[in-house]
Design a protein around this motif. Structure first.
Motif, PDB file in Angstrom:
ATOM      1  N   CYS A 186      -8.458  -7.129  -6.677  1.00  0.00           N
ATOM      2  CA  CYS A 186      -7.662  -8.168  -6.546  1.00  0.00           C
ATOM      3  C   CYS A 186      -8.096  -9.636  -6.828  1.00  0.00           C
ATOM      4  O   CYS A 186      -7.573 -10.428  -7.314  1.00  0.00           O
ATOM      5  CB  CYS A 186      -7.079  -7.902  -5.607  1.00  0.00           C
ATOM      6  N   ASP A 222      -8.543  -1.838  -3.861  1.00  0.00           N
ATOM      7  CA  ASP A 222     -10.106  -3.276  -3.439  1.00  0.00           C
ATOM      8  C   ASP A 222      -9.897  -4.070  -4.156  1.00  0.00           C
ATOM      9  O   ASP A 222      -9.312  -5.776  -4.681  1.00  0.00           O
ATOM     10  CB  ASP A 222     -10.633  -2.494  -4.530  1.00  0.00           C
ATOM     11  N   ARG A 248      -1.653   4.060  -1.430  1.00  0.00           N
ATOM     12  CA  ARG A 248      -3.462   3.606  -1.875  1.00  0.00           C
ATOM     13  C   ARG A 248      -3.442   2.025  -0.781  1.00  0.00           C
ATOM     14  O   ARG A 248      -2.602   1.172  -1.177  1.00  0.00           O
ATOM     15  CB  ARG A 248      -3.736   4.073  -3.159  1.00  0.00           C
ATOM     16  N   THR A 249      -4.665   1.881  -0.495  1.00  0.00           N
ATOM     17  CA  THR A 249      -5.484   0.539  -0.773  1.00  0.00           C
ATOM     18  C   THR A 249      -5.877  -0.068  -1.744  1.00  0.00           C
ATOM     19  O   THR A 249      -7.050   0.659  -2.146  1.00  0.00           O
ATOM     20  CB  THR A 249      -6.755   0.407   0.518  1.00  0.00           C
ATOM     21  N   ASP A 299       0.736  -1.119  -0.103  1.00  0.00           N
ATOM     22  CA  ASP A 299       0.091   0.006   0.027  1.00  0.00           C
ATOM     23  C   ASP A 299       1.469   1.423   0.408  1.00  0.00           C
ATOM     24  O   ASP A 299       0.440   2.337  -0.633  1.00  0.00           O
ATOM     25  CB  ASP A 299      -0.583  -0.024   1.432  1.00  0.00           C
ATOM     26  N   ASP A 300       1.834   1.073   0.678  1.00  0.00           N
ATOM     27  CA  ASP A 300       3.098   2.601   0.596  1.00  0.00           C
ATOM     28  C   ASP A 300       3.741   2.133   1.011  1.00  0.00           C
ATOM     29  O   ASP A 300       4.764   1.291   2.056  1.00  0.00           O
ATOM     30  CB  ASP A 300       2.655   3.369   2.399  1.00  0.00           C
ATOM     31  N   SER A 327       2.786   3.140  -4.330  1.00  0.00           N
ATOM     32  CA  SER A 327       2.360   1.258  -3.852  1.00  0.00           C
ATOM     33  C   SER A 327       1.779   0.726  -5.019  1.00  0.00           C
ATOM     34  O   SER A 327       2.385   1.252  -5.988  1.00  0.00           O
ATOM     35  CB  SER A 327       0.592   2.075  -3.671  1.00  0.00           C
TER      36      SER A 327
END
Length: 347
Positions: free
Chosen positions: A151, A147, A144-145, A100-101, A120
């Motif tokens: 995925c 979805d 970001r996260t 995510d980061d 990300s």
């Protein structure tokens, strides 16, 4: 509400299967990779991505497709997979790897990726049973996260993508075997006839020039009779390698048959063709071939016939006939020489 959610999910899965079928519809490797990258980026909405294919025999990743990334990043087209490294970890786990980061994880320390500003990513191993095909990377330049539903669909797409890549690779290998000579790796006689027709058509269409060299290894029967066929094969492969190195990337080198080679020189007139032919003859003359059971390196020479379109012929067959007759004249008049239809002053 449950029915609506179920219908939405069914529609979404139907769409991913439709996309996956489109991915497997092509046997052209480049086209397959571009399709996979396009659909995968759309699925998880990332601005960049790439696909690197894996060679298990050399433990090497090679970048084959990319978009949204800098030229400097794309120039690093291959790298060795180190034991304990992140790439090795992704290949071994064989499941989606999500960051995510990149600044929050200590293991993400690739200087090139950090300089690119990748914050990300999703790394998708592409596998068929026990065979690792490569890795699909999807990158974003902000944290970001991703979805979870997207995925899951990406994992489905990856399964189809892996199969499609394997099929395209097999098709590419089969096509290459059908068009190349098994001993030397050069294009074969069948490919020569096809490419000759193409180059003649292009030359005539644009009122341009092209040349053809017929090259024959001198005294080749002597190598086979005196030292054996394995030695003769070694002479052939060494000459083939030199010819590949000595001509331009735009030129086409073929094994015509036996100990004969032919070279097509697009956009080359008589003078340039003779210069190229003499360079090839001189390079082969400097060759020494070591053969098993022979106590001294063997010297090799070639005789070359040169013909050009439109100067010496008006068709591909006629061009080949002229070059062939000139090559035999060169052999009859002493070998290790270049013959042309006329004397050309090189200045």
């Amino acid at each position: 509400m449950a029915d609506i959610a179920t219908q939405t999910e069914a529609k979404s899965l139907h769409e991913i299967i439709k996309i996956s079928r489109m991915v497997v519809s092509s046997l052209d490797l480049d086209e397959v990779l571009q399709k996979i990258l396009l659909y995968a980026r759309e699925l998880v909405e990332t601005p960049a991505g790439s696909i690197a294919l894996f060679d298990e025999t050399t433990s090497t990743m090679t970048l084959h497709a990319g978009t949204g990334l800098s030229e400097e990043f794309m120039m690093r087209d291959s790298w060795h997979v180190e034991a304990g490294g992140l790439t090795r970890k992704i290949l071994d786990q064989r499941q989606l790897f999500i960051v995510d980061d990149t600044l929050d994880v200590s293991f993400f320390n690739n200087p090139l990726a950090l300089a690119e500003g990748i914050r990300s990513l999703i790394a998708v191993p592409l596998c068929i049973q026990d065979t690792i095909v490569g890795i699909l990377y999807l990158d974003d330049f902000k944290p970001r996260t991703f979805d979870a539903s997207a995925c899951e669909k990406l994992a489905i797409l990856a399964s189809f993508a892996s199969l499609s890549i394997a099929n395209a690779r097999l098709h590419e290998k089969t096509s290459r075997l059908a068009s190349t000579d098994g001993l030397t790796g050069l294009f074969n006689h069948r490919q020569f006839k096809r490419i000759l027709a193409q180059e003649v058509t292009r030359t005539q269409r644009y009122s341009s020039e092209m040349s053809l060299l017929m090259i024959d290894i001198d005294n080749f029967k002597h190598f086979n009779d005196l030292y054996g066929h394995p030695c003769g094969d070694r002479v052939l492969t060494n000459v083939a390698r030199l010819l590949q190195d000595v001509f331009r990337e735009a030129d086409h080198v073929f094994r015509y048959g036996g100990e004969e080679f032919v070279v097509i020189l697009p956009l080359s007139g008589p003078k340039d063709a003779v210069i190229a032919a003499e360079r090839a003859r001189d390079t082969v003359e400097s060759l020494s071939v070591a053969c098993h059971g022979v106590d001294h390196p063997l010297g090799v020479t070639v005789s070359v016939g040169v013909a050009s379109l439109p100067h010496d012929a008006d068709s591909g067959d006629a061009l080949l006939d002229v070059a062939d007759r000139l090559m035999y004249q060169a052999k009859n008049q002493g070998k290790n020489r270049v013959h042309t239809p006329q004397s050309i002053k090189l200045s």
